[in-house]
Design an enzyme around this catalytic site. Sequence first.
Site, short mmCIF file in Angstrom:
data_model
loop_
_atom_site.label_atom_id
_atom_site.label_comp_id
_atom_site.label_asym_id
_atom_site.label_seq_id
_atom_site.Cartn_x
_atom_site.Cartn_y
_atom_site.Cartn_z
N GLU A 1 -8.49 -7.39 17.01
CA GLU A 1 -8.23 -6.15 17.72
C GLU A 1 -9.51 -5.49 18.22
O GLU A 1 -9.48 -4.67 19.14
CB GLU A 1 -7.42 -5.18 16.86
CG GLU A 1 -8.27 -4.33 15.93
CD GLU A 1 -7.46 -3.65 14.84
OE1 GLU A 1 -6.55 -4.27 14.29
OE2 GLU A 1 -7.76 -2.49 14.54
N ARG B 1 4.17 3.74 7.87
CA ARG B 1 2.92 3.41 7.18
C ARG B 1 1.72 4.10 7.84
O ARG B 1 1.57 4.05 9.06
CB ARG B 1 2.69 1.90 7.17
CG ARG B 1 3.75 1.17 6.38
CD ARG B 1 3.59 1.47 4.91
NE ARG B 1 4.69 0.91 4.12
CZ ARG B 1 4.74 0.95 2.80
NH1 ARG B 1 3.77 1.52 2.11
NH2 ARG B 1 5.76 0.44 2.16
N CYS B 2 0.89 4.67 7.02
CA CYS B 2 -0.25 5.41 7.52
C CYS B 2 -1.53 4.96 6.83
O CYS B 2 -1.48 4.34 5.77
CB CYS B 2 -0.08 6.90 7.25
SG CYS B 2 1.41 7.57 7.97
N CYS C 1 0.46 -12.01 4.58
CA CYS C 1 -0.48 -10.91 4.35
C CYS C 1 -0.24 -10.42 2.93
O CYS C 1 0.53 -11.02 2.18
CB CYS C 1 -0.23 -9.83 5.40
SG CYS C 1 -1.41 -8.46 5.35
N ILE D 1 -2.41 -13.14 -0.65
CA ILE D 1 -3.48 -12.58 0.18
C ILE D 1 -4.25 -11.48 -0.55
O ILE D 1 -5.31 -11.07 -0.11
CB ILE D 1 -2.90 -12.09 1.53
CG1 ILE D 1 -2.09 -13.21 2.18
CG2 ILE D 1 -3.98 -11.64 2.49
CD1 ILE D 1 -2.81 -14.54 2.36
N HIS E 1 6.41 -8.23 6.11
CA HIS E 1 6.77 -6.95 6.70
C HIS E 1 8.27 -6.69 6.63
O HIS E 1 8.75 -5.66 7.08
CB HIS E 1 6.30 -6.88 8.16
CG HIS E 1 4.82 -6.78 8.25
ND1 HIS E 1 4.14 -5.68 7.80
CD2 HIS E 1 3.88 -7.65 8.68
CE1 HIS E 1 2.84 -5.86 7.96
NE2 HIS E 1 2.66 -7.05 8.50
N LYS F 1 7.21 10.21 7.46
CA LYS F 1 7.16 9.08 6.54
C LYS F 1 8.11 9.31 5.37
O LYS F 1 8.92 8.44 5.02
CB LYS F 1 5.73 8.92 6.02
CG LYS F 1 5.61 7.90 4.91
CD LYS F 1 4.32 8.08 4.13
CE LYS F 1 4.25 7.08 3.01
NZ LYS F 1 4.15 5.70 3.47
N ARG G 1 2.71 14.08 6.53
CA ARG G 1 3.50 12.84 6.60
C ARG G 1 4.99 13.09 6.34
O ARG G 1 5.67 12.28 5.69
CB ARG G 1 2.94 11.79 5.63
CG ARG G 1 1.59 11.27 6.04
CD ARG G 1 1.11 10.19 5.10
NE ARG G 1 0.96 10.70 3.74
CZ ARG G 1 0.89 9.97 2.64
NH1 ARG G 1 0.96 8.66 2.75
NH2 ARG G 1 0.74 10.51 1.46
#
EC number: 2.1.1.14
Length: 791
Positions: free
Chosen positions: A640, A550-551, A761, A466, A729, A33, A30
């Site tokens: 999804e 983000r992973c 969220c 959330i 976000h 990131k 990463r």
Amino acid sequence: MSLSHTSSSPNPPPSVPTATLGVPRIGPRRELKTALEAFWSGKIGQEALLETAAGLRVANWARQHAAGIAHIPSNDFSLYDQVLDTAVTVGAIPAAYGWKGGPVSLETYFALARGTEGDVEACAVHGHAHGSTSGLPALEMTKWFDTNYHYLVPEFSRGQEFALASTKIIDEFREAAALGYRTRPVLIGPVTFLKLGKSRDEAFDTLSLLPGLLPVYTEILRRLAAHGADWVQIDEPVLSLDLDDATRAAIASAYGMFARAVPGLKIQLTSYFGALGDNRATALSLPVAGLHLDLARAPGQLDAVLAEAPAGLVLSLGVIDGRNVWRANLPAILDRIEPVAARRGTDHLIVSASCSLLHVPYDLTLETGLDAELKGWLAFAAQKLDELSILGRALAQGRDAVKDELAASAAAAQTRAASARIHNPAVATRLAAVKPEDTRRAHPFSERREAQREALNLPRFPTTTIGSFPQTSEVRKARAAHTRGELDNAGYDAFLRKETADTVRWQDEIGLDVIVHGEFERNDMVQYFGELLDGYAFTRNGWVQSYGSRCVRPPVIFGDVSRPQPMSVEWIAYAQSLTDKPVKGMLTGPVTMLQWSFVRDDILRADVCRQIALALRDEVADLEAAGIRVIQIDEPAIREGLPLRKADWKHYLDWAVESFRLTSSGVRDETQIHTHMCYSEFNDIIDAIGAMDADVISIETSRSKMELLDAFITYRYPNEIGPGVYDIHSPRVPSVAEMVELLEKACQRLAADQIWVNPDCGLKTRKWEEVRPALINLVAAARILREEAAG
Ligand SMILES: Nc1nc2c(c(=O)[nH]1)N[C@@H](CNc1ccc(C(=O)N[C@@H](CCC(=O)N[C@@H](CCC(=O)N[C@@H](CCC(=O)O)C(=O)O)C(=O)O)C(=O)O)cc1)CN2
Ligand SMILES: [Zn+2]
């Protein structure tokens, strides 16, 4: 141009050309990131970020070259997202971001991706101050087809003009060329790009912008050809969707134009994530050099394509699964593709991964915690390169040339199929005994609602969050130290209890009505439960990009799933012991547990989902028995998971809804079941959401300014609903006025006693400095709504 690498082995073993459509770019550890987050926080400068990025590209090219991949992609790298890159390349940048032509700065690029901090001044259209780049919202983000990867939604306006605004694709081609790699540049096709975008103007078909867009594409293609590209890969994954005739005609016109404008350049048109289906005739009629088929997802389409494909068309056979981590059964694949080679000749074939390898982790050899048997069943991106190379050689030289490799591959497939580890008879017995009443609450919502009002005694416009609160570096460090054995169980537990207690008390203090425990004990909402369930394995380094920096590490479901012991009850009960307000128990729902894992391919996904549902049903029962009155079962992935073709929707939604209900229906009327969904267009699944029959659903609506609520309104959604009023976000803190405005919008369309007040969220990606004022504002906004409703 030096071609030192391609000429360095004088007698390469003959092979049918192999290809990848893209490889992971976050870095095996990463690295991207780390660099991005350091750059955003001002710890490193632009140069250091770009240096890291360049290093990752070089490493990817080198690795693919070493594995003998013939068609190595370039421009599959991105600092944030490949759809955003496309928008920036063609100059589709909304006016608000202050771009005045010329090269697009990193500042503008990341403003589009993440929004910018600062105050928002009222602007009727976007809610920001014109002429200033502070307080800008980010572009909307949504799921890339049926994956857990998120792209940024391009925003178009009526009269949108396009211009070549970034030369990234050309620069990266040249960068590779300078190192001796002649790559196949990748770009998202014009039709897919326009179809993925949205317009703020009502009733505006984004496809109508095609004539203005195509000249920019042809300019890119010309420049690539001028710099020595012989192949270009153009992705049109919309070819796997239900398309109307206008879209098919648009595809025909676009590729017709490319062929006329840049006749010498070979275009590899790619479809993926499904079959061409009724778009097959269109795809096969295009004047392109090559066509890529996803034969992992849709093996059945090969025969029809073979029957109809023109003789000169290069077929790229996507046989190595780019969406899953199982080691391929190479002899079985050869059984399917050798006849193709015999029939069409090997000079019109490419052996490829089914789609970009972006969706699988880097390298299985980094996994030191998996047992040898399980490891022998798996292949990550690096291993898939080797699989491609073995197939390429087998096709060109015959199976004998790679005898040992094929034998090892077949043996792995055999031991997996025969392993006793993957079957648990108790799970099968229990599944067979499920009765229809197990999937229904005892009474309808109207009755449950009364029981819940009495039991919970909440104000109007109840406020909640959330679930997750900031995953600070202290939390991550403590978890990492615990994993390494430097922090013992008691120390880690004490640390998490303190985080939880502080968070519970703070929520109580600022006046939130339904409290959460903060999810500090969880590394990830799927991985955490995966680690506690039987039938699941998890990785140490199996990172897959989710969005931007983000992973996630999707767990691997290799066998029958069951729950050896309660998973969340202690934490939730502890949180509940600290407050008189209801604490919401938080679980990840069965569809999301399925969708965000790598799933075994030897039984139906629907059956894996039901197994998970039964395990979670027990957890719900245990939470209720421990005195928890509100239980949230998150299903952000339900949308999804929707098949790309409408014809397959009903079947999926039936088992998905049934699984949710199997999880949630075992409780008393007065126990309030919540669910949560984000990143979703709800129109397509609104009936299914209704059928889930959760007492309360929270959804993400703030970036779309409540547009996403429309589906619920049209449907007359009867249960309670929390439309998100805080875009989590973005680092921006929304003002009270902004949230009141959004809630008033919701009130115009929904009954006031239906509405909850919550963020879009979870808050795990945010900082406490952002979360504190935002939630204080959110509580204030709810109070204003209460006064308005009362007065
Ligand atoms: N699976 C999944 N899919 C999803 C979502 C989701 O939450 N989960 N949400 C949506 C996407 N949103 C997302 C939001 C946040 C993150 C996210 O924050 N991911 C973390 C990793 C989460 C994780 O596993 N964290 C671990 C590992 C943390 C870590 O990196 N530890 C360091 C050491 C600790 C340190 O010093 O920082 C290391 O191991 O190197 C933990 O908390 O324990 C990240 O990229 O940073 C991912 C997706 C849709 N898809
Ligand atoms: Zn969410």
